[in-house]
Structure formats: structure tokens, C-alpha cells
Design a protein around this motif. Structure first.
Motif, PDB file in Angstrom:
ATOM      1  N   ASP A  46       0.844  -1.186   0.000  1.00 62.01           N
ATOM      2  CA  ASP A  46       0.000   0.000   0.000  1.00 62.01           C
ATOM      3  C   ASP A  46       0.884   1.243   0.000  1.00 62.01           C
ATOM      4  O   ASP A  46       1.934   1.273   0.657  1.00 62.01           O
ATOM      5  CB  ASP A  46      -0.895   0.021   1.237  1.00 62.01           C
ATOM      6  N   GLY A  47       0.482   2.281  -0.755  1.00 61.62           N
ATOM      7  CA  GLY A  47       1.296   3.488  -0.846  1.00 61.62           C
ATOM      8  C   GLY A  47       0.488   4.697  -1.258  1.00 61.62           C
ATOM      9  O   GLY A  47      -0.715   4.774  -1.022  1.00 61.62           O
ATOM     10  N   GLY A  48       1.154   5.636  -1.939  1.00 65.17           N
ATOM     11  CA  GLY A  48       0.565   6.926  -2.288  1.00 65.17           C
ATOM     12  C   GLY A  48       0.996   7.959  -1.260  1.00 65.17           C
ATOM     13  O   GLY A  48       1.010   7.691  -0.053  1.00 65.17           O
ATOM     14  N   VAL A  49       1.368   9.159  -1.713  1.00 61.55           N
ATOM     15  CA  VAL A  49       1.998  10.119  -0.804  1.00 61.55           C
ATOM     16  C   VAL A  49       1.099  10.513   0.368  1.00 61.55           C
ATOM     17  O   VAL A  49       1.568  10.609   1.510  1.00 61.55           O
ATOM     18  CB  VAL A  49       2.477  11.371  -1.570  1.00 61.55           C
ATOM     19  N   ALA A  50      -0.184  10.760   0.115  1.00 54.62           N
ATOM     20  CA  ALA A  50      -1.057  11.183   1.211  1.00 54.62           C
ATOM     21  C   ALA A  50      -1.243  10.067   2.224  1.00 54.62           C
ATOM     22  O   ALA A  50      -1.189  10.292   3.441  1.00 54.62           O
ATOM     23  CB  ALA A  50      -2.409  11.638   0.661  1.00 54.62           C
ATOM     24  N   ALA A  51      -1.461   8.855   1.735  1.00 54.14           N
ATOM     25  CA  ALA A  51      -1.621   7.728   2.653  1.00 54.14           C
ATOM     26  C   ALA A  51      -0.332   7.461   3.422  1.00 54.14           C
ATOM     27  O   ALA A  51      -0.361   7.164   4.616  1.00 54.14           O
ATOM     28  CB  ALA A  51      -2.042   6.484   1.872  1.00 54.14           C
ATOM     29  N   ASN A  52       0.821   7.574   2.748  1.00 50.11           N
ATOM     30  CA  ASN A  52       2.098   7.355   3.428  1.00 50.11           C
ATOM     31  C   ASN A  52       2.310   8.362   4.560  1.00 50.11           C
ATOM     32  O   ASN A  52       2.784   8.011   5.647  1.00 50.11           O
ATOM     33  CB  ASN A  52       3.258   7.481   2.438  1.00 50.11           C
ATOM     34  N   ILE A  53       1.988   9.618   4.294  1.00 48.34           N
ATOM     35  CA  ILE A  53       2.184  10.658   5.310  1.00 48.34           C
ATOM     36  C   ILE A  53       1.230  10.445   6.477  1.00 48.34           C
ATOM     37  O   ILE A  53       1.622  10.554   7.649  1.00 48.34           O
ATOM     38  CB  ILE A  53       2.023  12.054   4.693  1.00 48.34           C
ATOM     39  N   THR A  54      -0.023  10.131   6.187  1.00 53.38           N
ATOM     40  CA  THR A  54      -0.968   9.902   7.289  1.00 53.38           C
ATOM     41  C   THR A  54      -0.593   8.661   8.085  1.00 53.38           C
ATOM     42  O   THR A  54      -0.782   8.620   9.307  1.00 53.38           O
ATOM     43  CB  THR A  54      -2.419   9.780   6.779  1.00 53.38           C
ATOM     44  N   TYR A  55      -0.033   7.648   7.409  1.00 51.49           N
ATOM     45  CA  TYR A  55       0.445   6.455   8.116  1.00 51.49           C
ATOM     46  C   TYR A  55       1.511   6.844   9.136  1.00 51.49           C
ATOM     47  O   TYR A  55       1.464   6.432  10.305  1.00 51.49           O
ATOM     48  CB  TYR A  55       1.015   5.449   7.110  1.00 51.49           C
ATOM     49  N   GLY A  56       2.496   7.637   8.696  1.00 50.27           N
ATOM     50  CA  GLY A  56       3.555   8.060   9.606  1.00 50.27           C
ATOM     51  C   GLY A  56       3.024   8.880  10.762  1.00 50.27           C
ATOM     52  O   GLY A  56       3.442   8.706  11.920  1.00 50.27           O
ATOM     53  N   LEU A  57       2.110   9.793  10.484  1.00 54.12           N
ATOM     54  CA  LEU A  57       1.517  10.596  11.551  1.00 54.12           C
ATOM     55  C   LEU A  57       0.772   9.723  12.555  1.00 54.12           C
ATOM     56  O   LEU A  57       0.868   9.934  13.774  1.00 54.12           O
ATOM     57  CB  LEU A  57       0.570  11.635  10.948  1.00 54.12           C
ATOM     58  N   ALA A  58       0.031   8.751  12.051  1.00 57.50           N
ATOM     59  CA  ALA A  58      -0.706   7.854  12.943  1.00 57.50           C
ATOM     60  C   ALA A  58       0.246   7.031  13.800  1.00 57.50           C
ATOM     61  O   ALA A  58      -0.016   6.782  14.987  1.00 57.50           O
ATOM     62  CB  ALA A  58      -1.625   6.948  12.131  1.00 57.50           C
ATOM     63  N   ARG A  59       1.367   6.595  13.207  1.00 55.09           N
ATOM     64  CA  ARG A  59       2.361   5.838  13.972  1.00 55.09           C
ATOM     65  C   ARG A  59       2.910   6.658  15.138  1.00 55.09           C
ATOM     66  O   ARG A  59       3.339   6.102  16.156  1.00 55.09           O
ATOM     67  CB  ARG A  59       3.501   5.397  13.059  1.00 55.09           C
ATOM     68  N   LEU A  60       2.904   7.975  14.988  1.00 49.64           N
ATOM     69  CA  LEU A  60       3.420   8.852  16.041  1.00 49.64           C
ATOM     70  C   LEU A  60       2.307   9.394  16.937  1.00 49.64           C
ATOM     71  O   LEU A  60       2.501  10.350  17.679  1.00 49.64           O
ATOM     72  CB  LEU A  60       4.214   9.999  15.417  1.00 49.64           C
ATOM     73  N   GLY A  61       1.126   8.781  16.846  1.00 44.95           N
ATOM     74  CA  GLY A  61       0.062   9.097  17.773  1.00 44.95           C
ATOM     75  C   GLY A  61      -0.871  10.207  17.360  1.00 44.95           C
ATOM     76  O   GLY A  61      -1.744  10.612  18.137  1.00 44.95           O
ATOM     77  N   ARG A  62      -0.730  10.720  16.132  1.00 50.18           N
ATOM     78  CA  ARG A  62      -1.647  11.741  15.650  1.00 50.18           C
ATOM     79  C   ARG A  62      -2.860  11.081  14.990  1.00 50.18           C
ATOM     80  O   ARG A  62      -2.848   9.893  14.692  1.00 50.18           O
ATOM     81  CB  ARG A  62      -0.957  12.666  14.633  1.00 50.18           C
ATOM     82  N   GLY A 256      10.850   9.949   1.876  1.00 49.53           N
ATOM     83  CA  GLY A 256      10.512  11.371   1.925  1.00 49.53           C
ATOM     84  C   GLY A 256       9.153  11.623   2.563  1.00 49.53           C
ATOM     85  O   GLY A 256       8.964  12.621   3.264  1.00 49.53           O
ATOM     86  N   ASP A 257       8.209  10.716   2.345  1.00 53.03           N
ATOM     87  CA  ASP A 257       6.890  10.856   2.970  1.00 53.03           C
ATOM     88  C   ASP A 257       6.987  10.661   4.477  1.00 53.03           C
ATOM     89  O   ASP A 257       6.316  11.359   5.251  1.00 53.03           O
ATOM     90  CB  ASP A 257       5.906   9.849   2.373  1.00 53.03           C
ATOM     91  N   ALA A 258       7.820   9.709   4.906  1.00 54.41           N
ATOM     92  CA  ALA A 258       8.030   9.514   6.346  1.00 54.41           C
ATOM     93  C   ALA A 258       8.671  10.753   6.958  1.00 54.41           C
ATOM     94  O   ALA A 258       8.313  11.166   8.070  1.00 54.41           O
ATOM     95  CB  ALA A 258       8.892   8.281   6.582  1.00 54.41           C
TER      96      ALA A 258
END
Length: 328
Positions: A46-62, A256-258
Motif C-alpha cells: 500500500d502506498g501513495g503520498v497522502a496515505a504514506n504521510i498519514t500512516y507516519g503521523l498515525a504511527r506517532l500518535g496523531r 521522503g513521505d516519512a
């Protein structure tokens, strides 16, 4: 701070080529390139820039809000993101198109050849961001990532009309956009993200100088791969932030998305731009250690430990910290 992320959602087909891509390019035959690579591995992620960025944010508790257009095949993908903490209520599901596809071949040096099929992303311009933000009720910042060009422009105009701070992150769409469109996407952004190549492409297509850009955006962040990142503000000292050393290098796709997710998380906590860049570098290194863009694990504590191990507890201030916040 609640962050909304707009942009692409895609399925990534990631392949590895054991040789060097550059060795296959013949200088006197670049006008007639015909290459086929026998790859060693195939990973479907699974990928795509928006999904990748939201994944990283969610991993950090956002709990970021994802705004994107997808196909009916997104159901399991969306459920996984939602389970992690991503708000997928604003995702538009196409009745006819598949979710976008990203196909990428990477060699041992990290060089890549990639193709992107838009699919359902072509319907992103139908999304009414104003209505989405009205329903969500608590968005403080919108990142406008690579997406259908008409959607990127519409979302940017909506943010300006509503007075909502926005981040310009046109990324790979810079190759497709013309100068006037790029200028409209960038002008007034509180942050601008590019890599080194995108930076030069943006300057060439807009006809602006770096000084011109810095007069139009609050902060310009340029990612530099293994060299780290550069943080600039008009009239202030440039901050060069080294990368966090990687114990394992598995796959550069989505790093870069992370970085952006880590940066945004620190920004949402009120840190200055240098500390944000350090946090982005720490999360990027964790992403680099895994194959795929949404397979790495991370936590606020893990990112903090990496940041302190690399930069020390007070290096953000010592690096000539730039003023933080959402200043335009």
C-alpha cells in the motif's frame, strides 16, 4: 493541532534490479531508449503520498484526516489505515476506477525507474475540500500533496479562501505542472517541501529565484537524501540538518513521505523548524529500514531516542533554530 493531508493513494509494485540502472544507459542512444530489466524481487504494498504521510503521523500518535480519491479496491487498505488512527471519512470512492498504481524498480545504489497510473485519482478534483473541512470542524493545517493537478489547485484555492494555513508539497507532479500552476500552488504556503531535483525544477519552471520563493513561503524544506535536509526562511540563516544514520538500508521508496510525517508531527507539537527536520530525519531512517512505504514500525519514544542519539538533546537550539509555528 489537527492536520489534513490531501494527495494520492496508490498500490505500490516495488521491484529490485541487482545491477546498476545507470550502466544500462548509453550516452549516444538516449534518444531511443528501449530497456527491460530482469528483477529479483517483487513486493506489492500500500502506498501513495497522502496515505504514506498519514500512516507516519498515525504511527506517532496523531489522528490525521486523509482526503483522496480511491477505487472500490481500497476497502481493506482503508480499514488498515483506520485501525491505525487515520481518519478516512473524507476519502472519495470511485464507482468505476481502480485505486492508483505505482510501479518502481530500484537498484543497489538507490536509483529508481518508476511509473504512475492515476486511476481513481483523476476524480480527486471532484472533492469539495471546504465541505470536508466544515464537517471535520477542527483542521488547523492542510498539506496539499501530489494529486490530480486540478485537485491540487482547487484545494489550494479553498485554503486561501478559508484562511487555513497550507503546505505546498507538489513533488512528482512538478514534472507535469506548468509555471503558472506551480506559482499558484506555492504562493502563500506556510511550508514548501521539495527534494533537490524538485527544487531546481520548480525554480526553472516558475522563473523565480530562491529569494523570490522565500519571499512567498514561510519555510522552504529541501530534502537531500543521505545528506539530510536544508531548512530556509527569508532573511534568516540557512540550517543544514544531517540525516540520522541508517543501521539498515532496505528500500528508499516513501522515505521522503516519512520525513514529512515526522516533520509535521513535531510542528504540531510547537517545535521549531530545525527540531521538526530532526524528527523527520529520524522517522525517515526507520522507514528506510523496511521494504514498502507503510511497513515500518515507529513510536514517539523510538523517534525521540534516534533524534537525541544523533543530534543531542539541545542541538535544535544550537543549530541556529529558526522561529517556529505556522507563520506565513
Amino acid at each position: 493541532m489537527r492536520i489534513t493531508v490531501t494527495g494520492s493513494v496508490a498500490t505500490d509494485h516495488l521491484m529490485t534490479f541487482p545491477g546498476r540502472i545507470s550502466d544500462q544507459l548509453l550516452a549516444d542512444k538516449l534518444d531511443r531508449v528501449s530497456l527491460s530489466f530482469l528483477v529479483d524481487t517483487l513486493e506489492i504494498r500500500d502506498g501513495g503520498v497522502a496515505a504514506n504521510i498519514t500512516y507516519g503521523l498515525a504511527r506517532l500518535g496523531r489522528r490525521p484526516l486523509l482526503v483522496a480519491a480511491v477505487g472500490a479496491d481500497f476497502r481493506e487498505y482503508g480499514e488498515r489505515l483506520a485501525d491505525l488512527g487515520v481518519d478516512t471519512s473524507a476519502v472519495h470512492v470511485s464507482a468505476t476506477q481502480h485505486t492508483a498504481r505505482f510501479l518502481c524498480t530500484t537498484d543497489p545504489d538507490g536509483n529508481q525507474l518508476a511509473s504512475f497510473y492515476a486511476g481513481a485519482m483523476a476524480e480527486a478534483s471532484a472533492i469539495d475540500l471546504a465541505a470536508v473541512l466544515d464537517r471535520s470542524g477542527d483542521t488547523d493545517l492542510v498539506l496539499i500533496g501530489a494529486d490530480d493537478p486540478a485537485a491540487m489547485l482547487r484545494h489550494t484555492r479553498t485554503c486561501r479562501t478559508l484562511g487555513i494555513p497550507f503546505i505546498a508539497d507538489p513533488a512528482q507532479q512538478l514534472a507535469r505542472l506548468d509555471g503558472p500552476a506551480i506559482r499558484e500552488l506555492v504562493d502563500g504556503a506556510v511550508h514548501l517541501f521539495t527534494n533537490e531535483y524538485e527544487r531546481e525544477l520548480l525554480l526553472r519552471k516558475t522563473g523565480w529565484t530562491a529569494v523570490d520563493v522565500l519571499s512567498r513561503v514561510g519555510t522552504w524544506v529541501t530534502t537531500l537524501g543521505e545528506k539530510g535536509s536544508r531548512v530556509e526562511r527569508g532573511g534568516e540563516t540557512v540550517a543544514e540538518v544531517p540525516a540520522v544514520p541508517a543501521a539498515t538500508v532496505a528500500d528508499p521508496t516513501g522515505v521522503g513521505d516519512a520525513y514529512r510525517a515526522g516533520y509535521l508531527c513535531a510542528l504540531s507539537e510547537g517545535h521549531d523548524e530545525v527540531r521538526c527536520a530532526q524528527t523527520g530525519s529520524a522517522l525517515a531512517t526507520l522507514a528506510l529500514s523496511a521494504v514498502g512505504t507503510q511497513t515500518y514500525t515507529a513510536s514517539p519514544d523510538a523517534v525521540r531516542r534516534l533524534r537525541i542519539a544523533t543530534y543531542g538533546p539541545d542541538t535544535a537550539d544550537a543549530a541556529g533554530a529558526l522561529a517556529g509555528g505556522l507563520r506565513a
